[in-house]
Motif scaffolding. Sequence first.
Motif, mmCIF file in Angstrom:
data_model
loop_
_atom_site.group_PDB
_atom_site.id
_atom_site.type_symbol
_atom_site.label_atom_id
_atom_site.label_comp_id
_atom_site.label_asym_id
_atom_site.label_seq_id
_atom_site.Cartn_x
_atom_site.Cartn_y
_atom_site.Cartn_z
ATOM 1 N N UNK A 1 0.911 -1.033 0.067
ATOM 2 C CA UNK A 1 0.043 0.012 0.063
ATOM 3 C C UNK A 1 0.672 1.245 0.157
ATOM 4 N N UNK A 2 2.028 1.156 0.892
ATOM 5 C CA UNK A 2 2.768 2.487 0.735
ATOM 6 C C UNK A 2 3.292 2.626 -0.750
ATOM 7 N N UNK A 3 3.825 1.693 -1.458
ATOM 8 C CA UNK A 3 4.086 1.899 -2.867
ATOM 9 C C UNK A 3 3.319 2.230 -3.750
ATOM 10 N N UNK B 1 -0.743 3.188 6.191
ATOM 11 C CA UNK B 1 -0.922 2.085 7.523
ATOM 12 C C UNK B 1 -2.357 2.158 8.061
ATOM 13 N N UNK B 2 -2.899 3.579 7.943
ATOM 14 C CA UNK B 2 -4.367 3.833 8.320
ATOM 15 C C UNK B 2 -5.260 2.842 7.282
ATOM 16 N N UNK B 3 -4.791 2.797 6.138
ATOM 17 C CA UNK B 3 -5.683 2.196 5.113
ATOM 18 C C UNK B 3 -5.783 0.530 5.531
ATOM 19 N N UNK C 1 -7.557 -4.275 8.341
ATOM 20 C CA UNK C 1 -6.969 -5.677 7.899
ATOM 21 C C UNK C 1 -5.914 -6.047 8.941
ATOM 22 N N UNK C 2 -4.875 -5.461 9.287
ATOM 23 C CA UNK C 2 -4.092 -5.949 10.236
ATOM 24 C C UNK C 2 -4.563 -6.238 11.590
ATOM 25 N N UNK C 3 -5.554 -5.316 12.157
ATOM 26 C CA UNK C 3 -6.166 -5.756 13.518
ATOM 27 C C UNK C 3 -7.072 -6.847 13.386
ATOM 28 N N UNK D 1 5.619 -3.970 12.643
ATOM 29 C CA UNK D 1 4.962 -3.458 11.083
ATOM 30 C C UNK D 1 4.935 -2.122 11.114
ATOM 31 N N UNK D 2 4.469 -1.653 11.885
ATOM 32 C CA UNK D 2 3.928 -0.125 11.900
ATOM 33 C C UNK D 2 5.245 0.532 12.334
#
Length: 315
Positions: free
Chosen positions: A213-215, A234-236, A240-242, A281-282
Amino acid sequence: MFQILKPDMMIDFMRWSKGAFVLSVVVIGAALFSLSTNWLNWGLDFTGGTLIEVGFEQPADLEQIRSSLEAKGFGDATVQNFGSSRDVMVRLRPRDDVQGEVLGNQILDAIKEGTGESVEMRRIEFVGPNVGDELAEAGGMAIIVSLICILLYVSMRFEWRLAAGAVMALAHDIIITIGVFSFLQIEVDLTIIAALLTVVGYSLNDTIVVFDRIRENFRKMRKGEPAEIINGSISQTLSRTLITSATTLFVVIALFTQGGANIHGFATALLLGIIVGTYSSIYVASALALKLGINKEHLMPPQVDKEGAEFDEMP
């Protein structure tokens, strides 16, 4: 202009990156200190020796068992409950002059004679010291090789700054996890090595999703500071991560509480790894890439000249 998220929906993760770096350095320092002083409580798989599991009809008196074994010349035996108060595990260092099966019978007879209770042999395992050394070396090499392969893979797929962040995050997760094992002196066996490799794969998967997503956002946005783009990315992916971490934790907690002593260490390593891996990861992978100066130019696809373009420009 392409906008990642509305300002009120975007979390400023990088705002706390300095504090997170300090926290990580302190925790890693504590883990390394524990490893340098206590090292690890290697299990039978690595040290070699004999493991004997016996069952009692009544709750076992561990002090009485230790005294019984010491009276028979087994003062170096480690005696502990295994799963319940009626199950006892005895570990002994290798003895060259006694075979594992004979040693198991001697231990069983010593316990019966010392306690005067009916004791049942549940399990006996024997591992030679040479095999234990080979397993320890192979386990360490497996982790090191996996990190090197990940560094090469992420470097080819993304960019070296992101690759460095990913590998540092994985090393961060492993060091903290084994540091906790060292501090608590939890026995380390082959299942723990398997859990550490599982943690590497889990943490990498989460990091790759964020990096993708960063790329993507670096290439779409015409303006915007790198920190803003990373925060938006990261907000996007945060939901999904949580959700992934929470659903995985449900299973691991079930293994930790109900799986029994055989896989308690495995579940503990996974539990620590998932929690620390989500954090890294963050605040390790992405934040380190930002510290290394990642920007839009580093992630743009290479320009390829069209075939025959030079001839099209000729009058």
